[in-house]
Scaffold this active site. Structure first.
Site, PDB file in Angstrom:
ATOM      1  N   SER A 264       0.814  -1.206   0.000  1.00 19.94           N
ATOM      2  CA  SER A 264       0.000   0.000   0.000  1.00 19.94           C
ATOM      3  C   SER A 264       0.855   1.267   0.000  1.00 19.94           C
ATOM      4  O   SER A 264       1.689   1.429  -0.881  1.00 19.94           O
ATOM      5  CB  SER A 264      -0.958  -0.070   1.180  1.00 19.94           C
ATOM      6  N   LYS A 268       4.237   2.218  -2.508  1.00 18.24           N
ATOM      7  CA  LYS A 268       4.629   3.438  -3.227  1.00 18.24           C
ATOM      8  C   LYS A 268       6.098   3.750  -2.893  1.00 18.24           C
ATOM      9  O   LYS A 268       6.925   3.977  -3.781  1.00 18.24           O
ATOM     10  CB  LYS A 268       3.738   4.624  -2.812  1.00 18.24           C
ATOM     11  N   TRP A 355     -10.027   0.575  -5.219  1.00 18.42           N
ATOM     12  CA  TRP A 355      -9.455   1.882  -4.857  1.00 18.42           C
ATOM     13  C   TRP A 355      -8.017   2.000  -5.397  1.00 18.42           C
ATOM     14  O   TRP A 355      -7.565   3.055  -5.790  1.00 18.42           O
ATOM     15  CB  TRP A 355      -9.505   2.006  -3.333  1.00 18.42           C
ATOM     16  N   HIS A 405      -7.729  -5.485  -0.026  1.00 14.69           N
ATOM     17  CA  HIS A 405      -6.469  -4.784   0.231  1.00 14.69           C
ATOM     18  C   HIS A 405      -5.777  -5.354   1.473  1.00 14.69           C
ATOM     19  O   HIS A 405      -6.239  -5.145   2.596  1.00 14.69           O
ATOM     20  CB  HIS A 405      -6.856  -3.320   0.460  1.00 14.69           C
TER      21      HIS A 405
HETATM   22  C1  GTR Z   1      -5.363   4.581   1.728  1.00 14.83           C
HETATM   23  C2  GTR Z   1      -4.763   5.409   0.631  1.00 14.83           C
HETATM   24  C3  GTR Z   1      -4.037   4.503  -0.323  1.00 14.83           C
HETATM   25  C4  GTR Z   1      -3.149   3.496   0.377  1.00 14.83           C
HETATM   26  C5  GTR Z   1      -3.727   3.014   1.696  1.00 14.83           C
HETATM   27  C6  GTR Z   1      -2.729   2.354   2.645  1.00 14.83           C
HETATM   28  O1  GTR Z   1      -6.142   5.288   2.593  1.00 14.83           O
HETATM   29  O2  GTR Z   1      -5.794   6.100  -0.009  1.00 14.83           O
HETATM   30  O3  GTR Z   1      -3.299   5.273  -1.245  1.00 14.83           O
HETATM   31  O4  GTR Z   1      -1.898   3.976   0.552  1.00 14.83           O
HETATM   32  O5  GTR Z   1      -4.290   4.016   2.427  1.00 14.83           O
HETATM   33  O6  GTR Z   1      -1.558   2.673   2.685  1.00 14.83           O
HETATM   34  O7  GTR Z   1      -3.177   1.506   3.399  1.00 14.83           O
END
Ligand code: GTR
Length: 425
Positions: A264, A268, A355, A405
């Site tokens: 997540s 990045k 997402w 996720h």
């Molecule tokens: C979310 C965000 C994502 C992702 C995620 C995470 O809220 O919108 O870009 O990075 O968090 O890191 O769990």
């Protein structure tokens, strides 16, 4: 005492309302419909700024690659300073009989200092006792403290939790993230693992920038941020390179075989770390989404405007000019993946993680191909996404799995297979 509990309840209530409002805001105007993805043209990986097309590895490495690094630094993640910060390592614990005797655990305190101010971070390592020679290693940040990755009661948590939480006692997190860290599997397959809590490097709140390693660097101004100044993602990427510096001091670690895995927001940071630091031989992005593997120009799921609004401290200030103007960004994320060539890269998605735009994540791995082909390496051949649980394991890898996720046992199995393929064969 009673007032304290009352305050906590009220603050907790406010937090829930805030989270709910943020979620509702974030979900407004989100596109999850493939037919509404705008037509887009991706910037070319191999076209130099002077219009020439890259014809050789040498031209890629000397001319085009630095151009792309510069574009990502100045428009997206901010510049990583050249200055060196002093660091000392203190071995806090070492247990040769960890994990029922099959691993050695080590906990090491890193102290970063600029002579005036110090920041501490805790590294947790498990190293397999067999084989007895050098082993490859996975590096990765955890979200909730080293102690959250395992039920091992000897694992410490860092003081950063006093900043992040209302309480200074974070022990209730112990083991809560263990399902994301398949330590048994990793050790059984002969890999070491090194993890640190990402908050140690940059506590993940805009108002805590002053407690991040960013504040140790020359020119840091608590009141102002330059347009191309690095922020949290840049700092996290920098921190993972500091973990590698430490691993280079460890006899048992094979430093030609370092993999980094990030989930997540850490996916990045992982891609950005992999683009900048060539010591990462395998770079794995798990559900990294917007600002990670997903193509910005698709505007599917999370977009530049939404991410900049929700997380103003992740990207550089310049990045805000691309809110709702994705097509004017001079790069896109297939070029970030291309920067990892010729080292191996793996992108993973989850079916229900819309997402993060699974298709956008897949496509940037696919479109990174030209840089890999310059080196004669194998890439993803078709722009059709593979079926669930049918991983692609070329020099660029990809899978999509069922579910949401997260990081699962299945993800780790794929990463270990990918690492075996490239490190052991
Ligand atoms: C979310 C965000 C994502 C992702 C995620 C995470 O809220 O919108 O870009 O990075 O968090 O890191 O769990």
């Amino acid at each position: 005492m009673c007032t304290n509990i009352g305050n906590r309840k009220r603050n907790f209530g406010l937090l829930i309302v805030w989270l709910f409002a943020t979620l509702v805001y974030a979900q407004q105007n989100v596109n999850y419909d493939e037919s509404k993805v705008p037509a887009y043209v991706l910037p070319k990986i191999l076209q130099c700024e002077n219009g020439e097309t890259v014809k050789s590895v040498e031209q890629w490495e000397k001319q085009r690659r630095p151009e792309l690094i510069e574009l990502f630094a100045s428009h997206v993640y901010g510049r990583t300073p050249d200055a060196k910060i002093d660091v000392t390592y203190e071995l806090l614990t070492e247990d040769p009989h960890a994990m029922d005797g099959k691993a050695t655990s080590k906990q090491v305190k890193f102290t970063f200092s600029n002579g005036k101010k110090k920041i501490e971070a805790l590294l947790l390592m498990y190293i397999p006792n067999k084989p007895t020679d050098k082993v490859p290693v996975f590096v990765g940040y955890n979200f909730k403290g080293n102690h959250s990755t395992t039920s091992d009661t000897t694992v410490l948590y860092s003081p950063v939790f006093q900043l992040m939480k209302e309480t200074n006692h974070a022990d209730w997190e112990r083991g809560t993230q263990a399902s994301r860290w398949s330590y048994d599997k990793i050790i059984d397959r002969g890999y070491a693992i090194a993890t640190m809590c990402y908050h140690d490097i940059f506590p993940d709140k805009p108002e805590l920038r002053d407690h991040s390693i960013v504040s140790l660097f020359p020119g840091y101004d608590p009141e102002a941020i330059a347009p191309d100044e690095w922020q949290a993602i840049g700092a996290w990427a920098w921190g993972s390179s500091r973990i590698v510096d430490f691993l280079e001091t460890q006899e048992k670690i094979d430093c030609n075989k370092i993999a980094i895995m990030g989930h997540s927001r850490q996916g990045k940071a992982t891609l950005w770390a992999g683009a900048q630091d060539k010591r990462f031989q395998i770079v794995i992005s798990n559900d990294s989404g917007c600002g990670g593997a997903a193509l910005f120009r698709r505007r599917f799921g999370e977009t530049i405007a939404t991410i900049n609004k929700a997380f103003p401290h992740w990207f550089c200030e310049n990045f805000r000019q691309y809110n709702n103007r994705e097509e004017s960004l001079p790069i896109d994320q297939h070029q970030l993946i291309a920067l990892i060539a010729p080292r191996k890269v793996y992108v993973a998605s989850a079916e229900k993680d819309l997402w993060a735009d699974p298709r956008g994540e897949f496509l940037s791995a696919y479109y990174a191909g030209p840089a890999y082909r310059l080196y004669g390496l194998s890439t993803i051949e078709s722009n059709e996404m593979p079926k669930l649980h049918e991983p692609i394991m070329e020099d660029i890898g990809y899978h999509i799995r069922a579910g949401v996720h997260d990081v699962t046992e299945y993800d780790w199995e794929c990463y270990l297979d990918f690492a075996d393929k490239h490190f052991k064969n």
